[in-house]
Write a protein that holds these residues in place. Structure first.
Motif, PDB file in Angstrom:
ATOM      1  N   GLY A 283       1.144  -1.203  -0.195  1.00 22.14           N
ATOM      2  CA  GLY A 283       0.207   0.047   0.194  1.00 22.14           C
ATOM      3  C   GLY A 283       0.529   1.296  -0.319  1.00 22.14           C
ATOM      4  O   GLY A 283       2.180   1.825   0.277  1.00 22.14           O
ATOM      5  N   ALA A 284       0.286   2.311   0.442  1.00 17.86           N
ATOM      6  CA  ALA A 284       0.719   3.345   0.086  1.00 17.86           C
ATOM      7  C   ALA A 284       1.113   3.414   1.469  1.00 17.86           C
ATOM      8  O   ALA A 284       2.357   4.917   0.930  1.00 17.86           O
ATOM      9  N   GLY A 285       0.805   3.956   2.440  1.00 19.29           N
ATOM     10  CA  GLY A 285       1.275   3.885   3.465  1.00 19.29           C
ATOM     11  C   GLY A 285       1.004   5.645   3.871  1.00 19.29           C
ATOM     12  O   GLY A 285       0.042   5.856   3.491  1.00 19.29           O
ATOM     13  N   SER A 286       0.876   5.796   5.611  1.00 15.34           N
ATOM     14  CA  SER A 286       0.293   7.276   5.925  1.00 15.34           C
ATOM     15  C   SER A 286       0.590   8.229   5.091  1.00 15.34           C
ATOM     16  O   SER A 286      -0.756   9.490   5.041  1.00 15.34           O
ATOM     17  N   LEU A 287       1.984   8.154   4.693  1.00 11.27           N
ATOM     18  CA  LEU A 287       1.837   9.591   3.179  1.00 11.27           C
ATOM     19  C   LEU A 287       0.973   9.844   2.899  1.00 11.27           C
ATOM     20  O   LEU A 287       2.144   9.786   1.297  1.00 11.27           O
ATOM     21  N   SER A 288       0.060   9.844   2.475  1.00 11.74           N
ATOM     22  CA  SER A 288      -0.836   9.512   1.240  1.00 11.74           C
ATOM     23  C   SER A 288      -2.101   9.872   1.349  1.00 11.74           C
ATOM     24  O   SER A 288      -2.648   9.757   2.341  1.00 11.74           O
ATOM     25  N   LEU A 289      -2.985   9.979  -0.390  1.00 11.59           N
ATOM     26  CA  LEU A 289      -4.691   9.811  -0.517  1.00 11.59           C
ATOM     27  C   LEU A 289      -5.393   8.643  -0.203  1.00 11.59           C
ATOM     28  O   LEU A 289      -5.988   9.371   0.135  1.00 11.59           O
ATOM     29  N   ASP A 290      -4.533   7.458   0.432  1.00 11.26           N
ATOM     30  CA  ASP A 290      -5.233   6.454  -0.220  1.00 11.26           C
ATOM     31  C   ASP A 290      -5.316   6.432   1.618  1.00 11.26           C
ATOM     32  O   ASP A 290      -6.644   5.839   2.170  1.00 11.26           O
ATOM     33  N   HIS A 291      -4.910   6.903   2.327  1.00 10.44           N
ATOM     34  CA  HIS A 291      -4.785   6.306   4.012  1.00 10.44           C
ATOM     35  C   HIS A 291      -6.017   7.044   4.386  1.00 10.44           C
ATOM     36  O   HIS A 291      -6.844   6.513   5.184  1.00 10.44           O
ATOM     37  N   PRO A 292      -5.838   8.483   4.520  1.00 10.66           N
ATOM     38  CA  PRO A 292      -7.754   8.680   5.052  1.00 10.66           C
ATOM     39  C   PRO A 292      -9.104   8.612   3.949  1.00 10.66           C
ATOM     40  O   PRO A 292     -10.078   8.216   4.658  1.00 10.66           O
TER      41      PRO A 292
END
Length: 146
Positions: free
Chosen positions: A119-128
């Motif tokens: 996954g993209a990690g917490s510094l991404s738009l996917d996270h929220p």
């Protein structure tokens, strides 16, 4: 080495940015200069000429999605598949031991596949949007779950 775990979001961001830059720089010319020569290259390697457009769109828009960290898993998986096809159809002229023929697309495949699985990690738009929900509850397999 557990202290490096705190840098994981930064490491995933760096991986996304670097892969995005490389994919964009390879995809943009396919769209901007996709004349007879570029289509001929694809045909020469056993692919339909219109695949230059598919490849260009996938690389340009996939790169943008990776940089933003949006729909990262899907974009990264599609890019990994594309790199697998590139290795199979274009870069596998020698034996599998001739790694120098396919080392660059193999590295791109591995990086893309890693993002698709992690996954993209917490510094991404996917996270929220997708991954940040429900983290107040422990996972089902946790010893703290009821």
């Amino acid at each position: 080495m557990k202290s490096l775990n705190s840098l994981q979001p930064l490491g995933l961001l760096a991986l996304r940015l670097v892969l995005g830059l490389i994919f964009f720089s390879h995809g943009y010319p396919k769209l901007a200069h996709s004349g007879e020569g570029m289509q001929g290259f694809f045909v020469q390697h056993g692919l339909p000429g219109y695949f230059v457009y598919i490849s260009g769109v996938l690389e340009v828009f996939g790169a943008l999605l990776l940089v933003l960290g949006l729909f990262t898993r899907v974009a990264a998986l599609l890019l990994a598949i594309e790199m697998g096809v590139a290795i199979w159809k274009v870069h596998s002229t020698g034996s599998y031991l001739a790694v120098h023929n396919y080392e660059f697309p193999l590295a791109m495949l591995a990086g893309s596949f890693a993002l698709a699985t992690v996954g993209a990690g917490s510094l991404s738009l996917d996270h929220p949007l997708f991954e940040g929900r429900g983290h107040s509850r422990p996972p089902k397999y946790s010893k703290f779950a009821k």
